[in-house]
Design a protein around this motif. Structure first.
Motif, PDB file in Angstrom:
ATOM      1  N   ALA A 102       0.829  -1.205   0.000  1.00 50.42           N
ATOM      2  CA  ALA A 102       0.000   0.000   0.000  1.00 50.42           C
ATOM      3  C   ALA A 102       0.864   1.257   0.000  1.00 50.42           C
ATOM      4  O   ALA A 102       0.526   2.265  -0.651  1.00 50.42           O
ATOM      5  CB  ALA A 102      -0.921  -0.006   1.215  1.00 50.42           C
ATOM      6  N   THR A 103       1.987   1.217   0.731  1.00 44.90           N
ATOM      7  CA  THR A 103       2.888   2.362   0.748  1.00 44.90           C
ATOM      8  C   THR A 103       3.448   2.655  -0.639  1.00 44.90           C
ATOM      9  O   THR A 103       3.475   3.811  -1.090  1.00 44.90           O
ATOM     10  CB  THR A 103       4.040   2.107   1.732  1.00 44.90           C
TER      11      THR A 103
ATOM     12  N   LEU B 107       0.560   3.975  -2.867  1.00 43.45           N
ATOM     13  CA  LEU B 107       0.200   5.339  -2.499  1.00 43.45           C
ATOM     14  C   LEU B 107       1.269   6.338  -2.918  1.00 43.45           C
ATOM     15  O   LEU B 107       0.953   7.459  -3.353  1.00 43.45           O
ATOM     16  CB  LEU B 107      -0.035   5.422  -0.990  1.00 43.45           C
ATOM     17  N   ARG B 108       2.523   5.945  -2.763  1.00 42.83           N
ATOM     18  CA  ARG B 108       3.586   6.860  -3.182  1.00 42.83           C
ATOM     19  C   ARG B 108       3.515   7.138  -4.672  1.00 42.83           C
ATOM     20  O   ARG B 108       3.663   8.288  -5.114  1.00 42.83           O
ATOM     21  CB  ARG B 108       4.953   6.269  -2.819  1.00 42.83           C
TER      22      ARG B 108
ATOM     23  N   GLU C   2       0.775   6.866  -6.552  1.00 43.03           N
ATOM     24  CA  GLU C   2      -0.432   7.628  -6.842  1.00 43.03           C
ATOM     25  C   GLU C   2      -0.293   9.087  -6.422  1.00 43.03           C
ATOM     26  O   GLU C   2      -0.727  10.001  -7.147  1.00 43.03           O
ATOM     27  CB  GLU C   2      -1.627   6.986  -6.126  1.00 43.03           C
ATOM     28  N   LEU C   3       0.293   9.313  -5.232  1.00 44.20           N
ATOM     29  CA  LEU C   3       0.506  10.696  -4.799  1.00 44.20           C
ATOM     30  C   LEU C   3       1.454  11.428  -5.742  1.00 44.20           C
ATOM     31  O   LEU C   3       1.258  12.621  -6.046  1.00 44.20           O
ATOM     32  CB  LEU C   3       1.062  10.717  -3.368  1.00 44.20           C
TER      33      LEU C   3
ATOM     34  N   LEU D  18       2.259  11.320   2.278  1.00 41.22           N
ATOM     35  CA  LEU D  18       2.268   9.858   2.315  1.00 41.22           C
ATOM     36  C   LEU D  18       2.267   9.353   3.747  1.00 41.22           C
ATOM     37  O   LEU D  18       1.549   8.387   4.086  1.00 41.22           O
ATOM     38  CB  LEU D  18       3.503   9.334   1.560  1.00 41.22           C
TER      39      LEU D  18
ATOM     40  N   VAL E 171      -1.232   9.754   5.261  1.00 41.98           N
ATOM     41  CA  VAL E 171      -2.182   8.763   4.746  1.00 41.98           C
ATOM     42  C   VAL E 171      -1.891   7.383   5.331  1.00 41.98           C
ATOM     43  O   VAL E 171      -2.809   6.659   5.758  1.00 41.98           O
ATOM     44  CB  VAL E 171      -2.130   8.729   3.206  1.00 41.98           C
ATOM     45  N   MET E 172      -0.610   6.999   5.369  1.00 44.50           N
ATOM     46  CA  MET E 172      -0.262   5.681   5.906  1.00 44.50           C
ATOM     47  C   MET E 172      -0.551   5.598   7.403  1.00 44.50           C
ATOM     48  O   MET E 172      -0.949   4.547   7.909  1.00 44.50           O
ATOM     49  CB  MET E 172       1.217   5.377   5.644  1.00 44.50           C
TER      50      MET E 172
END
Length: 423
Positions: A29-30, A33-34, A36-37, A132, A135-136
Motif C-alpha cells: 500500500a505504501t 500510495l507513493r 499515486e501521490l 504519504l 495517509v499511511m
C-alpha cells in the motif's frame, strides 16, 4: 523431548502468517500510495504550469499567485532574465532546465516552454513524503488496533475448532483399562472420524482377543475340576491302602493335586474378575469381611457403623479372600482393617518386597521370588476386581510406619488408596 502442541502451532502459525501478510500489504500500500501521490502532484504541477503560462506575457506579473496551496514555487526564464515567485529559493532552479519532469535538490520540477519563455514549476518532495506519512498513519493505526483482536480471534477459533480433539482425548483418557466399548465422541470433524473408527476397530479386536483368552481360561479351569477331583479321590484311596514309601509318595501326589485344584479355582476367579463388572447396589461389606476373615481364624478391625459400598458381594468376598490369603501365606502377624470410607487395609510383617518386584506383583503368576508359595494369581485377581469395581489399589512395602512388611490398600476412589493403581 516434549510433544509439540497442535493448538499452539496453529495459533502461532496463523497469527504469524496474518502478521506477515499484513506487513506485506502495508508495504504494498505504501508503494502504491507513493506512486499515486506522485502522479497527483505531477498532474497538479502540469496543470498549474498550463494555467500560469498565458499570464507570463504581461508586463506586470505582480498580481500572479506567488505560491499555490500545495507549496508550489515557480521561476520564469524570458528575455528579461529570470524572475521568481515569492518564497522561491533561486538556488532550487537551474539556469537551463530540461523540459518536462525532473528531480533536483529534493525538489520535483516541471518545465514548460512557450514563445521564448520557460516556466519552471517546483514542488518540494518533503511535502509528498509528509502527505504519504499522514495517509499511511491513517491506515496503519486502525490496523494496528485491530491486529491484536484478529490474533485473539485466531486463538479463539483454533481452540474452538480443536475442541473435538480435546473431547476425544478426554474420552480416551477417562476409560479404565478394561473398558473396550466403542468411542462415541460427538461432533468430530471429518479428519478425526477415521482416527476414532480405527481406535474402535482396534478395541473391538482387543475385546474379542481378551474374551477368547478369558473364555479359554475359564473353560480350561472348569473342565479340569472334575478329572482333578476324580484323580484326587483315587490318590486318597491309594494312600489309605499303601504303607511306607508308597504312602509318602501318595501324600505328595495328594498335595500337588490339591495345589492344582486351588490353581483351577484361582483361574476361574481371575476369568470372572477380568470379564464381569462388579458395580452394584449399596451393600454393607463389614459382615462379608468378617465371614471371610473367620475362615482364616482372624478378626478384622471393623467400624461400628455399617460400611456401605457399591460393589457385588461375591466380588468383595473374592477380593478380601485373596488379600488375606496373600498376607497369611507370605508373612506373619497379618492384620485386617476396614475403614469407615470403605477402604480395606491388609498388612503383615513379612520381609520387604524389593521395589522392582513390588511393581510387578499384580501380574499373573508373579510370586516376588517365592516360587513354591501360592499360585501367583491372588493380587492379579485383586487388581482385576478393583479395576472393574472402580476402586483404587495401592501396594506398599515396607508397610506404613514400619521398616518391614507388606501392605495392600484397596477402596473407593478418593479414599486412602486414591489414585490409579500404585505400587
Amino acid at each position: 523431548m516434549s510433544a509439540r502442541s497442535l493448538r499452539r502451532d496453529l495459533a502461532i502459525g496463523l497469527g504469524a502468517g496474518l502478521t506477515v501478510l499484513w506487513i506485506l500489504a502495508m508495504l504494498g500500500a505504501t508503494l502504491i500510495l507513493r506512486e499515486e501521490l506522485g502522479e497527483v502532484y505531477d498532474s497538479l504541477m502540469e496543470e498549474t504550469a498550463d494555467r500560469l503560462l498565458p499570464f507570463m506575457g504581461a508586463e506586470d506579473i505582480a498580481d500572479l499567485p506567488p505560491r499555490a496551496e500545495v507549496l508550489l514555487t515557480w521561476a520564469l526564464h524570458d528575455a528579461e532574465g529570470m524572475r521568481f515567485s515569492d518564497d522561491a529559493d533561486p538556488a532550487d532552479f537551474a539556469p537551463d532546465p530540461p523540459e518536462g519532469f525532473s528531480t533536483a535538490r529534493d525538489q520535483r520540477h516541471f518545465v514548460r516552454r512557450s514563445g521564448g519563455r520557460v516556466l519552471d514549476i517546483a514542488s518540494p518532495l518533503q511535502e509528498r513524503r509528509e502527505a504519504l506519512r499522514e495517509v499511511m498513519t491513517a491506515l496503519i493505526l486502525p490496523a494496528l488496533a485491530l491486529l491484536p483482536l484478529c490474533l485473539w480471534g485466531i486463538v479463539w477459533f483454533t481452540n474452538r475448532r480443536l475442541r473435538p480433539v480435546a473431547d476425544l482425548s478426554t474420552e480416551v483418557a477417562g476409560r479404565s483399562p478394561g473398558d473396550l466399548q466403542a468411542l462415541t465422541t460427538p461432533a468430530l470433524p471429518a479428519e478425526l472420524l477415521p482416527v476414532r473408527d480405527e481406535m474402535n476397530r482396534l478395541m473391538a479386536d482387543l475385546s474379542e482377543a481378551l474374551a477368547a483368552e478369558r473364555a479359554f481360561s475359564a473353560n480350561a479351569a472348569h473342565e479340569l475340576r472334575t478329572p482333578i477331583a476324580a484323580t484326587l479321590a483315587h490318590v486318597q484311596l491309594l494312600r489309605d491302602a499303601a504303607d511306607g514309601p508308597l504312602r509318602d509318595r501318595a501324600d505328595k501326589a495328594e498335595g500337588e493335586l490339591k495345589r492344582v485344584t486351588r490353581l483351577a479355582e484361582k483361574l476361574l476367579q481371575l476369568a470372572r474378575a477380568e470379564h464381569a463388572g462388579f458395580v452394584s447396589g449399596p451393600v454393607d461389606v463389614a459382615p462379608i469381611l468378617q465371614l471371610v476373615a473367620r475362615d482364616f481364624g482372624m478378626s478384622p478391625e471393623i467400624p461400628a457403623a455399617p460400611v456401605v459400598l457399591r460393589i457385588d458381594p461375591d466380588a468383595f468376598a473374592i477380593l478380601a479372600r485373596n488379600l488375606i490369603e496373600n498376607a497369611v501365606h507370605h508373612g506373619r502377624n497379618a492384620e485386617i482393617r476396614l475403614q469407615a470410607d470403605g477402604t480395606l487395609v491388609v498388612a503383615n510383617d513379612g520381609p520387604v518386597v524389593p521395589p522392582g518386584a513390588l511393581a510387578h506383583l499384580t501380574r499373573r503368576f508373579e510370586r516376588a521370588g517365592a516360587r513354591n508359595a501360592g499360585s501367583g494369581l491372588g493380587l492379579a485377581i485383586v487388581a482385576a476386581v478393583a479395576g472393574n469395581a472402580g476402586f483404587d489399589l495401592t501396594l506398599r512395602s515396607p508397610r506404613q510406619g514400619s521398616v518391614q512388611g507388606f501392605e495392600a490398600i484397596v477402596g473407593p476412589k478418593g479414599g486412602q488408596g486414591a489414585g490409579t493403581l500404585r505400587r
